[in-house]
Design an enzyme around this catalytic site. Structure first.
Site, short mmCIF file in Angstrom:
data_model
loop_
_atom_site.label_atom_id
_atom_site.label_comp_id
_atom_site.label_asym_id
_atom_site.label_seq_id
_atom_site.Cartn_x
_atom_site.Cartn_y
_atom_site.Cartn_z
N ARG A 76 -25.08 -37.27 11.86
CA ARG A 76 -25.00 -37.77 13.06
C ARG A 76 -24.41 -39.35 12.82
O ARG A 76 -23.83 -39.95 12.67
CB ARG A 76 -26.77 -38.93 12.83
CG ARG A 76 -27.96 -38.94 14.07
CD ARG A 76 -28.39 -40.05 13.46
NE ARG A 76 -29.35 -39.19 13.37
CZ ARG A 76 -30.27 -38.14 13.93
NH1 ARG A 76 -30.09 -38.73 15.43
NH2 ARG A 76 -31.23 -37.17 13.15
N GLU A 85 -30.97 -28.84 12.66
CA GLU A 85 -30.41 -28.72 14.52
C GLU A 85 -29.47 -28.57 14.23
O GLU A 85 -28.62 -29.67 13.92
CB GLU A 85 -30.86 -29.12 15.06
CG GLU A 85 -30.69 -29.35 16.60
CD GLU A 85 -31.20 -29.83 17.31
OE1 GLU A 85 -30.43 -30.66 18.67
OE2 GLU A 85 -31.55 -31.04 17.01
N SER A 145 -29.47 -26.34 20.91
CA SER A 145 -31.18 -26.41 21.17
C SER A 145 -30.26 -26.26 22.79
O SER A 145 -29.44 -26.40 23.07
CB SER A 145 -31.15 -28.19 21.39
OG SER A 145 -32.75 -28.36 21.69
N ARG A 155 -21.67 -29.85 13.24
CA ARG A 155 -22.56 -29.17 12.53
C ARG A 155 -22.15 -27.94 11.31
O ARG A 155 -22.28 -27.64 10.71
CB ARG A 155 -23.71 -29.57 12.94
CG ARG A 155 -24.28 -30.66 13.50
CD ARG A 155 -25.74 -31.02 13.73
NE ARG A 155 -25.83 -32.26 13.20
CZ ARG A 155 -27.66 -32.54 13.61
NH1 ARG A 155 -28.62 -31.83 13.34
NH2 ARG A 155 -27.66 -33.99 13.46
#
Length: 427
Positions: free
Chosen positions: A277, A349, A352, A391
């Site tokens: 994050r 995640e 998306s 990620r």
């Protein structure tokens, strides 16, 4: 933005949809605002008609030598002129009130979106691949990256504060390799057009995609009133703002590899260690602009394009449908792709993909023309991560960790890493 005509015709469905998204009923208030606006417009039109008629009557009275009648009509026209100015101002205020109320309402979820309060109610629809089975212990990405000497959180904090990372050497090259691999895949295999967009945008662009006015606290704003993009979705989608696209040219498919900037407001204490994050991160974005009938199929296609990145990287993942309480503001339906991270022993995640219907198009005034039709239609917009580069780097480190602490380079990335097949600690 939602269509007030649809709300007038379907107030019950409107409030029911908002309830699914955890919002209060508002159809009655919106309809009242719209009725006040329409009534004021009606009064204004009546006054305009009377003013036009009185102006003609002045000429008739003058021609007939009826000065008294002419003067009375002139006084009436003068009074109407002032009344019309007042009415125009009232209509403008009513329109602003209605627009402000509509601008903070989320999109209506599609009928097949599962109802729920939060991520615990999301529904898994498929998985791909298998979880890593090792004899050596799994580690989190920041342990691996620091041990390799290529991930520096302390240096980043010294320069910029928390939630930033400095990548060095092979890890910096791995980040670049991942981004280039994604761009090449989407442009050569999936039919997306590469775009290099601005990283600074103005208010109307963020309003168009739904970040403003409701989510300003999530954005970084510059001293001259511009904003750093939270995602390349913003400039890519706004390429059609205030445009009329010929249906024959649809779908439009764009991709961009850019930094994204987010304040992470409200995320205190969440994922404070590592790169999960960040305030700044690289992402390969996918955006599609379609006609109304094609958007559902395009959503499935876009999700498959994002999945293909993970398949070629040899990463295990699952796809979930987000419930009504977990969807983004502008989405009608969203698929999240969650990659398996053995260091966390959890899915996280990594992409998306959302279909927004005409919600963003109404905010942008983006329309298309159907051959043989006079009336324009609003385009449908879609956006997705194709995928989040940081990620993906985390997933590669954790899933390709070797017992000696080195990391195997996924086969698909070897050409982008100068034929290097393994990342080892800096000596």
């Amino acid at each position: 933005m939602l269509d007030i005509k649809w709300i007038r015709d379907n107030p019950g469905l409107m409030d029911q949809a908002l309830k699914k998204r955890g919002a209060e009923p508002i159809a009655e208030r919106l309809i009242a605002l719209d009725e006040a606006r329409r009534a004021e417009i009606g009064r204004l039109q009546d006054m305009q008609s009377r003013r036009n008629a009185a102006s003609k009557e002045i000429g008739t009275a003058m021609a007939a030598g009826d000065k008294e009648r002419a003067e009375a009509l002139k006084a009436e026209v003068a009074g109407l002129r002032q009344a019309m100015q007042d009415s125009e101002e009232a209509a403008r205020r009513n329109d602003e009130d209605l627009s402000a109320a509509l601008s903070v309402l989320p999109n209506i979820p599609a009928d097949d979106v599962p109802e729920g309060a939060d991520e615990g109610d999301n529904v898994e629809i498929r998985t791909h691949g298998n979880k890593s089975t090792w004899t050596h212990p799994a580690k989190e990405h920041f342990e691996i990256g620091e041990a390799l000497g290529g991930m520096d959180f302390e240096g980043a904090s010294k320069i910029s504060g928390a939630r930033f990372t400095v990548l060095k050497g092979d890890l910096a090259r791995l980040e670049r390799a991942l981004g280039q691999f994604m761009l090449d895949l989407h442009t050569t295999k999936h039919g997306y057009q590469e775009v290099s967009p601005p990283l600074l945008v103005r208010d109307p662009a963020l309003f168009g995609t739904g970040q403003l006015p409701k989510f300003e606290e999530d954005l970084f704003k510059t001293g001259d009133g511009r904003y750093l993009i939270p995602t390349a979705e913003v400039p890519l989608t706004n390429l059609v703002r205030d445009e009329i696209v010929d249906m024959a040219n649809l779908p439009l498919r764009f991709t961009a590899l850019t930094p994204s900037f987010r304040s992470e407001a409200g995320s205190a204490g969440r994922d404070t260690r590592g790169m999960l994050r960040q305030h700044q991160f690289m992402k390969c974005e996918l955006v599609s602009i379609t006609d109304a009938e094609s958007s559902v199929a395009e959503h499935e296609r876009m999700t498959a394009c994002a999945e293909e990145v993970l398949k070629r990287l040899g990463l295990h993942y699952r796809v979930v449908t987000l419930c009504t309480g977990d969807m983004g503001f502008s989405a009608r339906k969203t698929y999240d792709i969650e990659v398996w991270l053995p260091g966390q022993n959890a899915y996280r995640e990594i992409s998306s993909c959302s279909v927004c219907g005409d919600f963003q198009a109404r905010r942008m005034n983006a329309r298309y023309r159907v051959a043989g039709e006079k009336t324009m239609r609003f385009v449908h917009t879609l956006n997705g991560s194709g995928i989040a580069v940081g990620r993906a780097l985390i997933a590669v480190l954790e899933n390709y960790l070797n017992a000696d602490g080195s990391v195997t380079v996924p086969e698909a990335l070897v050409p982008y890493m100068g034929s290097k097949t393994r990342i080892e600690a800096v000596r």
